[in-house]
Design a protein around this motif. Structure first.
Motif, PDB file in Angstrom:
ATOM      1  N   UNK A 298       0.842  -1.207   0.000  1.00 43.06           N
ATOM      2  CA  UNK A 298       0.000   0.000   0.000  1.00 43.06           C
ATOM      3  C   UNK A 298       0.870   1.247   0.000  1.00 43.06           C
ATOM      4  N   UNK A 299       1.989   1.172   0.700  1.00 41.72           N
ATOM      5  CA  UNK A 299       2.901   2.319   0.745  1.00 41.72           C
ATOM      6  C   UNK A 299       3.587   2.527  -0.602  1.00 41.72           C
ATOM      7  N   UNK A 300       3.930   1.429  -1.280  1.00 42.55           N
ATOM      8  CA  UNK A 300       4.560   1.541  -2.604  1.00 42.55           C
ATOM      9  C   UNK A 300       3.641   2.298  -3.565  1.00 42.55           C
ATOM     10  N   UNK A 301       2.388   1.890  -3.641  1.00 41.05           N
ATOM     11  CA  UNK A 301       1.448   2.528  -4.555  1.00 41.05           C
ATOM     12  C   UNK A 301       1.059   3.911  -4.045  1.00 41.05           C
ATOM     13  N   UNK A 302       0.926   4.044  -2.723  1.00 36.75           N
ATOM     14  CA  UNK A 302       0.600   5.352  -2.142  1.00 36.75           C
ATOM     15  C   UNK A 302       1.659   6.388  -2.446  1.00 36.75           C
ATOM     16  N   UNK A 303       2.918   5.975  -2.372  1.00 33.66           N
ATOM     17  CA  UNK A 303       4.003   6.903  -2.675  1.00 33.66           C
ATOM     18  C   UNK A 303       3.987   7.318  -4.147  1.00 33.66           C
ATOM     19  N   UNK A 304       3.582   6.407  -5.022  1.00 33.05           N
ATOM     20  CA  UNK A 304       3.439   6.766  -6.442  1.00 33.05           C
ATOM     21  C   UNK A 304       2.350   7.822  -6.613  1.00 33.05           C
ATOM     22  N   UNK A 305       1.239   7.645  -5.899  1.00 28.03           N
ATOM     23  CA  UNK A 305       0.162   8.629  -5.974  1.00 28.03           C
ATOM     24  C   UNK A 305       0.619   9.981  -5.423  1.00 28.03           C
TER      25      UNK A 305
ATOM     26  N   UNK B 188      11.346  -3.037  -8.123  1.00 29.37           N
ATOM     27  CA  UNK B 188      10.911  -1.760  -8.704  1.00 29.37           C
ATOM     28  C   UNK B 188      10.203  -1.959 -10.040  1.00 29.37           C
ATOM     29  N   UNK B 189      10.721  -2.900 -10.857  1.00 31.34           N
ATOM     30  CA  UNK B 189      10.072  -3.174 -12.140  1.00 31.34           C
ATOM     31  C   UNK B 189       8.634  -3.627 -11.947  1.00 31.34           C
ATOM     32  N   UNK B 190       8.436  -4.536 -10.997  1.00 35.74           N
ATOM     33  CA  UNK B 190       7.092  -5.058 -10.754  1.00 35.74           C
ATOM     34  C   UNK B 190       6.169  -3.967 -10.240  1.00 35.74           C
ATOM     35  N   UNK B 191       6.670  -3.149  -9.308  1.00 36.06           N
ATOM     36  CA  UNK B 191       5.844  -2.064  -8.766  1.00 36.06           C
ATOM     37  C   UNK B 191       5.461  -1.096  -9.881  1.00 36.06           C
ATOM     38  N   UNK B 192       6.409  -0.775 -10.748  1.00 34.61           N
ATOM     39  CA  UNK B 192       6.116   0.129 -11.860  1.00 34.61           C
ATOM     40  C   UNK B 192       5.112  -0.478 -12.834  1.00 34.61           C
ATOM     41  N   UNK B 193       5.194  -1.784 -13.033  1.00 39.79           N
ATOM     42  CA  UNK B 193       4.239  -2.473 -13.910  1.00 39.79           C
ATOM     43  C   UNK B 193       2.826  -2.361 -13.332  1.00 39.79           C
ATOM     44  N   UNK B 194       2.712  -2.618 -12.030  1.00 36.64           N
ATOM     45  CA  UNK B 194       1.405  -2.499 -11.379  1.00 36.64           C
ATOM     46  C   UNK B 194       0.931  -1.049 -11.420  1.00 36.64           C
ATOM     47  N   UNK B 195       1.850  -0.111 -11.203  1.00 32.39           N
ATOM     48  CA  UNK B 195       1.482   1.304 -11.234  1.00 32.39           C
ATOM     49  C   UNK B 195       0.947   1.695 -12.610  1.00 32.39           C
ATOM     50  N   UNK B 196       1.566   1.188 -13.680  1.00 31.44           N
ATOM     51  CA  UNK B 196       1.059   1.469 -15.029  1.00 31.44           C
ATOM     52  C   UNK B 196      -0.381   0.977 -15.188  1.00 31.44           C
ATOM     53  N   UNK B 197      -0.667  -0.175 -14.597  1.00 30.48           N
ATOM     54  CA  UNK B 197      -2.038  -0.712 -14.664  1.00 30.48           C
ATOM     55  C   UNK B 197      -2.988   0.135 -13.821  1.00 30.48           C
ATOM     56  N   UNK B 198      -2.496   0.657 -12.696  1.00 28.68           N
ATOM     57  CA  UNK B 198      -3.304   1.566 -11.880  1.00 28.68           C
ATOM     58  C   UNK B 198      -3.686   2.794 -12.706  1.00 28.68           C
ATOM     59  N   UNK B 199      -2.711   3.344 -13.404  1.00 27.55           N
ATOM     60  CA  UNK B 199      -2.980   4.531 -14.231  1.00 27.55           C
ATOM     61  C   UNK B 199      -4.042   4.214 -15.274  1.00 27.55           C
ATOM     62  N   UNK B 200      -3.877   3.083 -15.950  1.00 26.64           N
ATOM     63  CA  UNK B 200      -4.786   2.732 -17.048  1.00 26.64           C
ATOM     64  C   UNK B 200      -6.212   2.461 -16.570  1.00 26.64           C
ATOM     65  N   UNK B 201      -6.350   1.818 -15.414  1.00 28.22           N
ATOM     66  CA  UNK B 201      -7.680   1.344 -15.016  1.00 28.22           C
ATOM     67  C   UNK B 201      -8.306   2.114 -13.861  1.00 28.22           C
ATOM     68  N   UNK B 202      -7.491   2.824 -13.075  1.00 37.00           N
ATOM     69  CA  UNK B 202      -8.016   3.471 -11.865  1.00 37.00           C
ATOM     70  C   UNK B 202      -8.019   4.991 -11.924  1.00 37.00           C
ATOM     71  N   UNK B 203      -7.217   5.574 -12.807  1.00 35.91           N
ATOM     72  CA  UNK B 203      -7.142   7.031 -12.901  1.00 35.91           C
ATOM     73  C   UNK B 203      -8.053   7.516 -14.022  1.00 35.91           C
ATOM     74  N   UNK B 204      -8.866   8.488 -13.713  1.00 32.66           N
ATOM     75  CA  UNK B 204      -9.824   9.016 -14.693  1.00 32.66           C
ATOM     76  C   UNK B 204      -9.089   9.509 -15.948  1.00 32.66           C
ATOM     77  N   UNK B 205      -9.601   9.193 -17.133  1.00 32.16           N
ATOM     78  CA  UNK B 205      -8.936   9.645 -18.370  1.00 32.16           C
ATOM     79  C   UNK B 205      -8.690  11.144 -18.400  1.00 32.16           C
ATOM     80  N   UNK B 206      -9.594  11.911 -17.788  1.00 38.75           N
ATOM     81  CA  UNK B 206      -9.427  13.364 -17.763  1.00 38.75           C
ATOM     82  C   UNK B 206      -8.267  13.825 -16.909  1.00 38.75           C
ATOM     83  N   UNK B 207      -7.822  12.981 -15.972  1.00 40.62           N
ATOM     84  CA  UNK B 207      -6.701  13.335 -15.095  1.00 40.62           C
ATOM     85  C   UNK B 207      -5.364  12.793 -15.596  1.00 40.62           C
ATOM     86  N   UNK B 208      -5.403  11.915 -16.582  1.00 42.09           N
ATOM     87  CA  UNK B 208      -4.154  11.289 -17.030  1.00 42.09           C
ATOM     88  C   UNK B 208      -3.186  12.257 -17.713  1.00 42.09           C
ATOM     89  N   UNK B 209      -3.650  13.206 -18.535  1.00 43.06           N
ATOM     90  CA  UNK B 209      -2.685  14.160 -19.107  1.00 43.06           C
ATOM     91  C   UNK B 209      -1.915  14.935 -18.036  1.00 43.06           C
TER      92      UNK B 209
END
Length: 325
Positions: free
Chosen positions: A30-37, A247-268
């Motif tokens: 949770x901290x890994x992904x939280x820190x990315x956010x 780090x590679x795995x965390x970044x891979x999961x983070x990319x999926x978070x961006x694609x599926x959990x972050x609103x398209x309007x906020x991605x730019x």
């Protein structure tokens, strides 16, 4: 040829936006992904009780926020000249009980306020194993290096996990009628419990989470566990301990978070901030060169413009890091 099993991750119905308030609680993942956010400037509070692994400890912490609990010295114990709380991670421990309590209660007050206003509560469960004090059967969130003879460990049952979370959901939805809850199960492998036991533990967590997601509206599941265990599925994506995703795995999961959990309007905006983060982290061969000075000016100007366009974002540290190059 295809060398790994990819699978689609369903996008969230009400995806996360920059205007949202987020509270993340749970395991070290949770901290890994939280820190990315946080790094990408989302309004995020991470683990106000510190890292918590089992669902009952997480539920208990959230309940203390709803109850407005204030910790006092009777909630602490002394071990090796340091004051600890059985409810908290050792990051809150201190040689001074007053300082320990100040840290705990300040964090709790912030968490209680955030929980009342949160748009998203993100819970990451690490293990269904829990430790209890032998003397009074008290659940402990952290052993604080107290000798193992003082505890017994057992696997939590699906029934007690579901009941605890079910009660919490009803209370929380009464207090905060807009909050969405996103569950994840940590891909960290707790092999100290045993390989078979770890798999059983994860199965119990998955069963409980999916039971709740199917029962309540506004509850969702993000497959962080499956992305690492079933999609990547390779020890090269783990750290040397073969337990924690690297780090590679965390970044891979983070990319999926961006694609599926972050609103398209906020991605730019997210990608703009990611670019500025990379610029601030850049270390030139010759800091005094004309090229690097122009580089700094270009990105300093971009940060200043973003600060004007989005005054709600905390970007002052980025400006300072670029200015100090």
């Amino acid at each position: 040829m295809q060398f790994h099993l990819g699978f689609p991750v369903e996008p969230l119905e009400n995806a996360i936006q920059y205007s949202d308030k987020l509270l993340l609680m749970g395991s070290c993942f949770a901290e890994e992904i939280g820190e990315k956010l946080q790094e990408h400037r989302f309004n995020t509070l991470i683990n106000p009780h510190g890292i918590l692994f089992n669902p009952l400890s997480i539920t208990h912490a959230l309940t203390t926020y709803l109850d407005g609990k204030v910790y006092t010295e009777k909630d602490l114990f002394l071990h090796n000249d340091i004051w600890h709380s059985w409810d908290h991670h050792s990051r809150f421990s201190d040689v001074s009980p007053e300082k320990a309590l100040q840290q705990m209660n300040t964090a709790a007050a912030t968490a209680a306020n955030t929980l009342e206003q949160a748009d998203w509560l993100i819970l990451t469960f690490g293990s269904a194993h829990a430790h209890f004090l032998k003397e009074n059967n008290r659940l402990v969130a952290n052993n604080h290096k107290v000798p193992a003879a003082n505890f017994y460990k057992r696997m939590l049952t699906p029934e007690e996990i579901i009941t605890s979370l079910d009660n919490l959901m009803h209370r929380l939805f009464f207090r905060n009628r807009k909050v969405n809850i996103l569950f994840t199960v940590s891909p960290v492998r707790y092999i100290r419990d045993g390989v078979v036991e770890n798999n059983l533990s994860k199965a119990i967590l998955l069963q409980c989470v999916h039971h709740l997601v199917n029962k309540f509206d506004r509850l969702f599941y993000f497959p962080a566990y499956e992305l690492v265990i079933d999609d990547l599925r390779d020890y090269r994506f783990y750290k040397e301990d073969m337990v924690h995703p690297n780090e590679q795995a965390v970044n891979y999961v983070w990319d999926k978070v961006i694609q599926s959990c972050i609103h398209p309007g906020s991605q730019p905006l997210l990608h703009q901030i990611a670019e500025l983060n990379r610029a601030a982290a850049h270390r030139p061969m010759n800091p005094e060169s004309i090229q690097h000075q122009q580089f700094l000016k270009t990105y300093t100007d971009k940060v200043k413009k973003l600060m004007l366009d989005h005054p709600e974002l905390q970007l002052a540290d980025l400006l300072e890091r670029l200015s100090s190059h």
